[in-house]
Design an enzyme around this catalytic site. Structure first.
Site, PDB file in Angstrom:
ATOM      1  N   GLU A   1       5.180   5.800  -9.576  1.00 31.55           N
ATOM      2  CA  GLU A   1       5.553   5.244 -10.882  1.00 31.55           C
ATOM      3  C   GLU A   1       5.077   6.089 -12.055  1.00 31.55           C
ATOM      4  O   GLU A   1       4.608   5.561 -13.065  1.00 31.55           O
ATOM      5  CB  GLU A   1       5.033   3.804 -10.984  1.00 31.55           C
ATOM      6  CG  GLU A   1       5.660   2.888  -9.941  1.00 31.55           C
ATOM      7  CD  GLU A   1       5.188   1.450 -10.028  1.00 31.55           C
ATOM      8  OE1 GLU A   1       6.015   0.557  -9.864  1.00 31.55           O
ATOM      9  OE2 GLU A   1       3.988   1.240 -10.244  1.00 31.55           O
TER      10      GLU A   1
HETATM   11  N1  IFG Z   1       4.289  -1.241  -7.385  1.00 36.28           N
HETATM   12  C1  IFG Z   1       3.111  -0.476  -7.823  1.00 36.28           C
HETATM   13  C2  IFG Z   1       1.763  -1.166  -7.655  1.00 36.28           C
HETATM   14  C3  IFG Z   1       1.828  -2.663  -7.897  1.00 36.28           C
HETATM   15  C4  IFG Z   1       2.929  -3.259  -7.022  1.00 36.28           C
HETATM   16  C5  IFG Z   1       2.906  -4.769  -7.069  1.00 36.28           C
HETATM   17  C6  IFG Z   1       3.188   0.700  -5.667  1.00 36.28           C
HETATM   18  C7  IFG Z   1       2.984   1.985  -4.906  1.00 36.28           C
HETATM   19  C8  IFG Z   1       4.247  -2.699  -7.481  1.00 36.28           C
HETATM   20  N2  IFG Z   1       3.067   0.766  -7.017  1.00 36.28           N
HETATM   21  O1  IFG Z   1       3.446  -0.327  -5.069  1.00 36.28           O
HETATM   22  O2  IFG Z   1       0.828  -0.586  -8.564  1.00 36.28           O
HETATM   23  O3  IFG Z   1       2.036  -2.948  -9.266  1.00 36.28           O
HETATM   24  O4  IFG Z   1       3.731  -5.325  -6.063  1.00 36.28           O
END
Ligand code: IFG
Length: 481
Positions: A296
């Protein structure tokens, strides 16, 4: 050994009908490994009230833990006859897993903290067992909400009973920095000062982190620390103005958005920071892996992201560690042995994942619609998220890791992440973790051919009383209990 309720289900079970071992009050444990013997005795003494001395030599031990010259890395054999129980393994990890299986063959009251009535029976027969995947993990996000060492130690105790052998600690994010770095003291002081919702946050001292590492190692659990880079870095940027492009620190962040932060790729201070952090974390981590995140990074251009990863990944290798990253790291030049942790949940192939596979990365499977423990079970679950869908215990269990990716992918194993945006207490951790983590542990350990939901749910239901005896809360999934 018919109808045994062992989770994960062992690879091969050969019952000896009519044969039952009963642990005698004057029983002796003979062990080639002092640590394995002490662990077993420590697990049996409270509920049985037996002395159960552990010795290196004895003519007729009730239970014997024997190290032998051959066998799989984490495999074991368990032989139970009327007069004795023998666990054989080539490694102490194998002995530990044989002990976990033995504890699950005893009546569930063995998990009580106070003396219970016997008899302490074990059904006769032979088990020969070894894991399908070498990496069987869980992840705890201690950044969104901070959890002190005691909570983490208890989490290790419970996950190791299901032969999970890696615990990935998500130690940094926008909301909090959770591992003290001596060369950058504001990370703990300022970066660790809050959490989602504005609470007090916290930060592991290096001694506390070392205590977690040691406690986990006694249970054959390897700690994988994650310093998430270059995104998910607001806590570090807040702690040190010089890390920011304009030299101004952003305010502490207590919300739940993602993707808004990035280290400054063109600023040299960034690489001094990253090098110092990775050096100190590597020195505290005996395990082979350093996880550098990479997910992200929506505020980092692709060009900057790749340039950043080209400078930072070699730092990990130079520290003698192997790079782990979320699968977005796939397009970046591969470091030897790299693991890409797949967290997708869509049927269509993911370009970053395909790049990781094409570069020869090992893939750690964390499909968000199967193993993201922060997903609600159903719409009624009071905490948790639902962006990857609802995950019942059956959803977490009923899939084949070998069938998820294109055929030529090298699957390292399975890991179940627990993100903590909505998880504030140990009770919240237990509600989302049990019974789904034991289900995922079986996915990672047991042969696919030995697994089916109808039989598993019956075995799993028998673990409810054990969790209750151990003070572990769980979701009474109506498809199980
Ligand atoms: N995606 C984000 C996390 C967390 C997650 C919550 C990943 C690798 C959504 N990154 O999962 O930091 O916010 O379900």
């Amino acid at each position: 050994m018919n109808d045994i309720t062992v989770v994960p289900v062992p690879a091969r079970v050969e019952p000896a009908p009519g044969v039952t071992f009963v642990l005698p009050a004057d029983g002796v444990i003979r062990s080639d490994s002092a640590s394995a013997g002490a662990f077993l005795a420590g697990a049996l003494r409270p509920a049985t009230g037996f002395a159960l001395p552990v010795v290196a030599d004895h003519p007729a031990p009730a239970i014997e833990l024997r190290l032998v010259a051959s066998g799989a890395d984490e495999g074991y054999e368990l032989d139970v006859d009327a007069g004795s129980v023998v666990v054989r393994a080539r490694t102490t990890a194998g002995l530990f897993y044989g002990v976990q299986t033995l504890l699950q063959l005893l009546p569930s009251s063995v998990d009580a903290a106070t003396v219970q009535d016997g008899p302490w029976t074990v059904p006769g027969g032979r088990i020969r067992d070894e894991p399908r995947f070498a990496y069987r993990g869980a992840m705890l996000d201690v950044s969104r909400h901070f959890f002190g060492p005691e909570v983490v130690l208890r989490f290790v105790d419970e996950l190791s009973r299901y032969k999970i052998n890696f615990l990935h600690l998500h130690l940094s994010d926008d909301q909090g920095w959770r591992i003290a770095i001596e060369s950058w003291p504001e990370l703990a002081r300022s970066g660790g000062a809050t959490q989602v919702g504005g609470g007090a946050g916290g930060c592991f001292s290096q001694a506390e982190y070392a205590r977690i590492v040691a406690h986990a190692a006694e249970r054959h659990v390897t700690i994988v620390p994650e310093i998430d880079l270059p995104g998910h870095t607001n806590a570090a940027l807040h702690a040190y103005p010089q890390l920011n492009a304009d030299g101004t620190a952003p305010p502490a962040y207590t919300g739940v958005d993602v993707g808004f932060s990035t280290l400054t790729v063109g600023r040299e201070a960034t690489y001094t920071f990253v090098q110092d952090v990775l050096r100190e974390v590597a020195a505290l981590t005996p395990g082979p892996y350093l996880h550098i995140g990479g997910d992200e990074a929506q505020s980092t251009s692709t060009e900057d992201y790749l340039a950043f990863m080209d400078r930072v990944q070699p730092m990990v290798t130079a520290l003698g560690k192997t790079v782990v990253g979320w699968h977005q790291i796939g397009p970046a030049r591969r470091e030897p042995g790299r693991i890409a942790q797949y967290w997708g949940h869509k049927p269509e192939p993911d370009e970053d994942l395909l790049a990781a596979i094409a570069q020869g990365d090992r893939i750690l499977l964390s499909p968000a619609d199967r193993v993201y423990l922060d997903m609600k079970y159903t719409v009624d679950t009071p905490i948790g998220l639902d962006w990857a869908g609802h995950i019942t215990t059956r959803t977490a269990y009923d899939w084949d890791p070998a069938a998820l990716l294109p055929g030529d992918a090298d699957v390292a194993g399975v890991e179940a992440p627990l993100w903590t945006e909505t998880v504030a207490t140990a009770a919240d951790i237990h509600l989302l973790t049990f019974p789904r983590l034991p289900a995922i542990a079986e996915v990672a350990w047991s042969p696919q051919a030995a697994r089916d939901w109808a039989a598993f749910r019956v075995r799993l239901a028998a673990h409810g009383p054990r969790w209750t005896l151990r003070g572990v809360g769980f979701h009474p999934d109506p498809e199980v209990f």
